[in-house]
Design a protein around this motif. Structure first.
Motif, PDB file in Angstrom:
ATOM      1  N   CYS A   1       0.842  -1.199   0.000  1.00  0.00           N
ATOM      2  CA  CYS A   1       0.000   0.000   0.000  1.00  0.00           C
ATOM      3  C   CYS A   1       0.881   1.255   0.000  1.00  0.00           C
ATOM      4  CB  CYS A   1      -0.917  -0.004   1.219  1.00  0.00           C
ATOM      5  SG  CYS A   1      -1.881   1.516   1.376  1.00  0.00           S
TER       6      CYS A   1
ATOM      7  N   CYS B   1       0.018   3.374   3.498  1.00  0.00           N
ATOM      8  CA  CYS B   1       0.413   2.958   4.861  1.00  0.00           C
ATOM      9  C   CYS B   1       1.636   2.046   4.869  1.00  0.00           C
ATOM     10  CB  CYS B   1      -0.749   2.305   5.598  1.00  0.00           C
ATOM     11  SG  CYS B   1      -1.202   0.675   4.964  1.00  0.00           S
TER      12      CYS B   1
ATOM     13  N   CYS C   1      -6.684  -1.600   0.294  1.00  0.00           N
ATOM     14  CA  CYS C   1      -6.000  -1.862   1.561  1.00  0.00           C
ATOM     15  C   CYS C   1      -7.094  -1.899   2.626  1.00  0.00           C
ATOM     16  CB  CYS C   1      -4.997  -0.732   1.828  1.00  0.00           C
ATOM     17  SG  CYS C   1      -4.024  -0.952   3.328  1.00  0.00           S
TER      18      CYS C   1
ATOM     19  N   CYS D   1      -5.477   0.570   5.709  1.00  0.00           N
ATOM     20  CA  CYS D   1      -5.837   1.980   5.914  1.00  0.00           C
ATOM     21  C   CYS D   1      -7.032   2.434   5.079  1.00  0.00           C
ATOM     22  CB  CYS D   1      -4.629   2.857   5.599  1.00  0.00           C
ATOM     23  SG  CYS D   1      -4.156   2.828   3.856  1.00  0.00           S
TER      24      CYS D   1
ATOM     25  N   HIS E   1      -7.045   2.720   1.768  1.00  0.00           N
ATOM     26  CA  HIS E   1      -6.605   3.245   0.483  1.00  0.00           C
ATOM     27  C   HIS E   1      -6.911   2.233  -0.627  1.00  0.00           C
ATOM     28  CE1 HIS E   1      -4.250   5.883  -2.045  1.00  0.00           C
ATOM     29  NE2 HIS E   1      -3.508   4.862  -2.469  1.00  0.00           N
TER      30      HIS E   1
HETATM   31 ZN    ZN Z   1      -2.811   1.032   3.404  1.00  0.00          ZN
END
Ligand code: ZN
Length: 549
Positions: A186, A189, A211, A222, A224
């Motif tokens: 990712c 993060c 993610c 996170c 994303h």
């Molecule tokens: Zn992430």
């Protein structure tokens, strides 16, 4: 192939024949040499069992070189793998890194590039001691420098085939069938364990990922999401796909692993299917096409004491505290790859026997008796092979000598010279070999030998010992005192004298020895008495005898 061939030579021969039959492999070895490849996840302290594999790889690469081929052992650190279990050693504050690649985490100690580098180096720093010659690599760097890109494209273009292979082996419900065989790191993060990739745009060569919170239990994503190129370090294969992807990427011709990877339907089964059906690369020896072949047996460091004191088992780095690496290397080299190996340093017999066998093999090598033993010695000896057979001091003799010398190695060496166990003109090389053994004997006696190999020379004979002696024992000891005072003995001559004392006093020989040990070390048993008395110095013994009788 001859039955008397060493296993490493037999494997090298097999690899050679495999390559001769295969046009693709011929081109591979011409360019890269004969790659014997292994990998390790640097997640923490690495178990001693992996050491068996590294010795096997090292031996096979050397055996290939012996038949004129360019054998290379490459060990790669799988440092893109995610941190997936809290570390007992480091504690909770490290949990914030869960889900991230090991190579992106800081090193627990100064002087290393990152977490992966630290744990990988802790084992590879020991390689010279073990005589293991390996080229070290980072799998993460191979992703970053694009070496994996052609395999990434091939796998993603054929993702349905890969999924089908999983489903054939594990059923339609297998989680691997519901996602692409690629884990994006990712970009927001930095975690690699928390993403799931679901679409591949073949034209744009981009992959769609999210993610998420619930991909794995040990870490949370996170949120994303988006499209990203899978190339140049933006992610990695799951390891069962990564394994076969490495073979064409590196040009691997030999790769064995622990037998747990070679079970029916296990990692090697999948790897071979993917290699043959998707990547068009022949799986390395010991596999042959879909057939996996056999992995190597476990190498455990056993013993009740060991498992209670060390909990999870001995690390590769730690084991050489308990036996010199060259002895352990020898143990692995002389044992068949498929034989179970268990070594228990707390078992005196395991250790004493290991030393005796090593010495015997070394002797056979210089006498040129047995071809197989000669080869075992060549493959197990660490460093340059000496020009002549080094003197062999059995470990128990080394142990008692170092105790008489009050743990001073140079003094112990003098005692051995005094007993004619070491030639006074011994070469520097020989002296080094004896010192090495005395050093280890010192550690053994201090840290883990059993009580029967330990003693302390008395300065005063205790009243209890005096009281315990029978009249016959006293008579025999008196005679010993007289004889010792009268003349100087050699070892053999003194030993014969003990039996004359038995004749003259009618004492049981067992009772005589027992009495002598009680006087000298306050124990009923000890090292061989004649040599023992002479190495202590007869004055010391006469003094103790004077106190007792
Ligand atoms: Zn992430």
């Amino acid at each position: 192939m001859s039955e008397s061939m060493h296993w490493a030579d037999r494997i090298a021969q097999l690899v050679k024949e495999r390559v001769e039959k295969d046009k693709l492999l011929q081109a591979v070895v011409k360019e890269k040499g004969y790659i014997c490849y292994d990998e390790k996840t640097p997640s923490g302290n690495i178990h001693v069992g992996s050491g068996r594999g590294w010795v096997i790889f090292d031996c096979v690469a050397k055996a290939l070189r012996k038949i004129g081929l360019k054998g290379r052992f490459i060990l790669s650190s799988d440092d893109m793998d995610p941190f997936d279990k809290p570390s007992k050693e480091l504690g909770e504050e490290w949990n914030k890194y869960l889900g991230m690649p090991f190579r992106d985490m800081p090193s627990p100690q100064k002087g290393y590039k990152n977490y992966a580098d630290y744990y990988f180096s802790r084992v590879t720093e020991k390689f010279p001691e073990w005589g293991i010659e390996a080229e070290l690599q980072s799998t993460g760097e191979r992703y970053i420098d694009g070496s994996f890109n052609p395999q990434i494209k091939k796998i993603l273009d054929n993702a349905d085939k890969v999924k089908q292979i999983y489903m054939d082996l594990y059923g339609e419900d297998t989680p691997a069938a519901k996602k692409l065989p690629f884990n994006v790191k990712c970009p927001q993060c930095g975690k690699i364990a928390t993403t799931i990739a679901t679409e591949w745009n073949k034209e744009k060569e981009e992959i769609y990922f999210e993610c998420k919170e619930n991909v794995v239990k040990f870490a949370q994503g996170c949120g994303h999401k988006g499209w990203i190129s899978p190339y140049n370090g933006n992610g990695k294969f799951p390891w069962k796909v990564e394994w076969p992807a490495k073979w064409p990427m590196m040009g691997v011709v030999y790769e064995i692993a622990g037998k747990d990877h070679f079970t029916k339907g296990g990692a090697r089964t999948i790897a071979n299917k993917i290699a043959v059906d998707v990547l068009g690369y022949p799986p390395p020896v010991p596999s042959d096409g879909y057939k996996t072949g056999k992995g190597y047996e476990f190498f455990t460091v056993g013993g009740a004491k060991m498992s209670t004191s060390k909990g999870t088992g001995m690390s590769f780095r730690g084991i050489s505290e308990y036996a010199p690496a060259k002895m352990l290397r020898y143990l692995i080299v002389k044992s068949r790859v498929h034989a179970v190996l268990d070594f228990d340093p707390y078992n005196d017999n395991d250790l004493l026997l290991l030393y005796d066998r090593y010495d015997k093999t070394e002797k056979d090598y210089f006498e040129g008796k047995d071809e197989l033993q000669k080869r075992v010695y060549e493959l197990s000896h660490v460093g340059k092979i000496p020009t002549s057979c080094p003197p062999h001091i059995p470990l128990n003799t080394a142990a008692f000598t170092i105790q008489i010398a009050l743990f001073d190695v140079d003094k112990a060496l003098d005692i051995l010279k005094g007993l004619d166990m070491v030639d006074k003109e011994a070469s520097k090389e020989d002296i080094e070999a004896i010192k090495e053994r005395l050093e280890f004997a010192r550690r053994w006696v201090k840290d883990f030998a059993s009580d029967q190999y330990k003693f302390e020379v008395a300065t005063k004979v205790s009243e209890d010992v005096k009281k315990s002696l029978s009249e016959k024992q006293k008579e025999a000891l008196t005679l010993l005192k007289v004889k010792l005072s009268a003349k100087d003995y050699g070892q053999k001559e003194l030993y014969e004298e003990f039996y004359k004392i038995k004749e003259e006093t009618n004492v049981e020989i067992k009772d005589f020895f027992e009495a002598a040990y009680l006087i000298i070390i306050n124990k009923k048993r000890g090292p061989k008495l004649a040599g023992f008395i002479l190495s202590l110095g007869k004055e010391k013994v006469i003094d103790l005898l004077n106190q007792a009788v």
